[in-house]
Enzyme design. Structure first.
Site, mmCIF file in Angstrom:
data_model
loop_
_atom_site.group_PDB
_atom_site.id
_atom_site.type_symbol
_atom_site.label_atom_id
_atom_site.label_comp_id
_atom_site.label_asym_id
_atom_site.label_seq_id
_atom_site.Cartn_x
_atom_site.Cartn_y
_atom_site.Cartn_z
ATOM 1 N N LYS A 165 28.572 8.141 24.422
ATOM 2 C CA LYS A 165 29.288 8.851 25.485
ATOM 3 C C LYS A 165 28.650 10.228 25.633
ATOM 4 O O LYS A 165 28.659 11.030 24.707
ATOM 5 C CB LYS A 165 30.764 8.982 25.107
ATOM 6 C CG LYS A 165 31.559 9.861 26.062
ATOM 7 C CD LYS A 165 33.046 9.769 25.788
ATOM 8 C CE LYS A 165 33.818 10.775 26.620
ATOM 9 N NZ LYS A 165 35.266 10.640 26.446
ATOM 10 N N LYS A 198 28.446 5.309 28.431
ATOM 11 C CA LYS A 198 29.199 6.033 29.449
ATOM 12 C C LYS A 198 28.591 7.418 29.635
ATOM 13 O O LYS A 198 28.337 8.069 28.628
ATOM 14 C CB LYS A 198 30.641 6.135 28.955
ATOM 15 C CG LYS A 198 31.536 7.035 29.750
ATOM 16 C CD LYS A 198 32.832 7.214 29.013
ATOM 17 C CE LYS A 198 33.552 8.372 29.668
ATOM 18 N NZ LYS A 198 34.692 8.835 28.983
HETATM 19 C C1 PBG Z 1 39.023 10.957 27.339
HETATM 20 C C2 PBG Z 1 38.218 10.206 28.351
HETATM 21 C C3 PBG Z 1 37.460 10.728 29.408
HETATM 22 C C4 PBG Z 1 36.975 9.642 30.120
HETATM 23 C C5 PBG Z 1 37.418 8.493 29.472
HETATM 24 N N1 PBG Z 1 38.178 8.859 28.380
HETATM 25 C C6 PBG Z 1 37.218 12.132 29.821
HETATM 26 C C7 PBG Z 1 36.458 13.040 28.963
HETATM 27 O O1 PBG Z 1 35.911 12.659 27.923
HETATM 28 O O2 PBG Z 1 36.446 14.226 29.314
HETATM 29 C C8 PBG Z 1 36.144 9.738 31.369
HETATM 30 C C9 PBG Z 1 36.349 8.644 32.360
HETATM 31 C C10 PBG Z 1 35.926 8.975 33.756
HETATM 32 O O3 PBG Z 1 35.382 10.047 34.062
HETATM 33 O O4 PBG Z 1 36.147 8.104 34.609
HETATM 34 N N2 PBG Z 1 38.349 11.253 26.165
HETATM 35 ZN ZN ZN Z 2 39.324 12.882 24.942
#
Ligand code: PBG
Ligand code: ZN
Length: 340
Positions: free
Chosen positions: A210, A263
């Site tokens: 991520k 992601k």
């Molecule tokens: C929370 C989370 C996020 C997303 C999924 N789980 C946001 C982040 O990490 O700030 C992002 C999903 C999206 O942008 O569609 N940890």
């Molecule tokens: Zn988070």
């Protein structure tokens, strides 16, 4: 005397002739290693703690934050069109719900646990994934528990996050998906699942690679989870960190992940392909995140391309790179488009 076979004169370069292999729509589809199907899609849902809430999220075209009373009829329609899986995100709106430990994340009366229970009863065929993180529930908006100086306390964070994952699994989630990026969270969750006798019927999907960046903005609007200070760079990966992503993927596989996720998706197709290579024996998921979705909508609105064409093109690229599971805000549209 010449036979029919020898009378055919072959001239020119045969290898230059490719068109014959894909002139027909069916033959074109055979060129792909995998075709998008409804069962590959997971639809992200924002669940508010106000049961009658149904609020359009301005930065996420067509997406709503819904309370349970609005969610059920909405999902009924999608399930009847072939929706197979959802990813749940809780959005606590009531004042005073957030604190330093993210206590509300596993509140039995909170939106996610109530939603898991209800969806499992009402839609027994639906595969329910629960995103596991603290940022929607912490007063500071970070994905873990902080020390006095504002730095992340990794040990306390994975203790807490694994408790939250267990609570979701116990409520009936088929899959728990930690998105926090604390070190060692997959192992901590897997060990607790084993201890609780739920390792055999709970899928552990790791947000393994991520990346930090600017593509989560609309999500943070939707979930109210923007950090109140600092950023997420100490736990999310730097965009250039391909080697680091490979190490994170291998690490999470070794810690017991059943599915690994990359992601964002479209900007990280090389990482999806790495994930498939490193994780050839497990499914690879990719999350086409909120910023990617909003960007596609903005492009279509500006007349750059047709929305449906781009939705397919972007998703097919993700499959081509190696994913077989796509977490997509286009899921409701795909359920219609894939039926015709
Ligand atoms: C929370 C989370 C996020 C997303 C999924 N789980 C946001 C982040 O990490 O700030 C992002 C999903 C999206 O942008 O569609 N940890
Ligand atoms: Zn988070």
């Amino acid at each position: 005397t010449s036979t029919a076979a020898t009378s055919v004169s072959i001239s020119g370069d045969i290898s230059s002739q490719l068109h014959g292999g894909y002139f027909h729509p069916l033959a074109r589809s055979w060129q792909a290693e995998r075709q998008l199907t409804k069962s590959m899609l997971i639809y992200p849902l924002f669940i508010s703690d106000n049961d009658d809430d149904e609020t359009l999220i301005p930065s996420l075209p067509g997406q709503y934050r819904r309370g349970l009373n609005k969610l059920l009829p909405f999902l009924q329609t999608l399930v009847s069109k072939g929706l197979r899986s959802v990813m749940l995100f809780g959005v606590p709106l009531q004042p005073g719900t957030k604190d330093a430990l993210g206590t509300a994340a596993d509140d039995p009366d909170g939106p996610v646990i109530r939603a898991i229970r209800l969806l499992q009863q009402r839609f027994p065929q639906l595969f329910i994934c629960a995103d596991v993180c603290l940022c929607e529930y912490t007063s500071h908006g970070h994905c873990g528990i902080l020390r006095e100086d504002g730095s992340l306390n990794n040990g306390l964070s994975i203790d807490r996050i694994s408790d939250v994952a267990i609570a979701y699994a116990r409520a009936g989630a088929h899959c728990v998906a930690p998105s926090d990026m604390n070190d060692g969270r997959i192992r901590a969750i897997k060990l607790k699942l084993i201890e609780e006798g739920m390792a055999h019927n709970t899928t552990l999907m790791s947000y393994a690679a991520k990346f930090s960046g600017c593509l989560y903005g609309p999500f943070r609007d939707a979930a109210g989870s923007a950090p109140s200070f600092g950023d997420r760079k100490c736990y999310q990966l730097p965009p250039g960190g391909r080697g680091l992503a490979r190490r994170a993927i291998v690490r999470d596989m070794n810690e017991g992940a059943d599915i690994i996720m990359v992601k964002p998706a479209g900007q990280y197709l090389d990482i999806i392909s790495d994930a498939k290579e490193l994780g050839r024996d497990l499914p690879v998921a990719a999350y086409q995140v909120s910023g990617e979705f909003a960007m596609i909508h903005a492009g279509a609105k500006a007349g750059v391309f047709d929305l449906q064409s781009m939705a397919f093109e972007s998703t097919e690229s993700i499959l081509r790179a190696g994913a077989t599971i796509v977490i997509s805000y286009f899921t409701p549209e795909f359920l219609d488009w894939l039926s015709t």
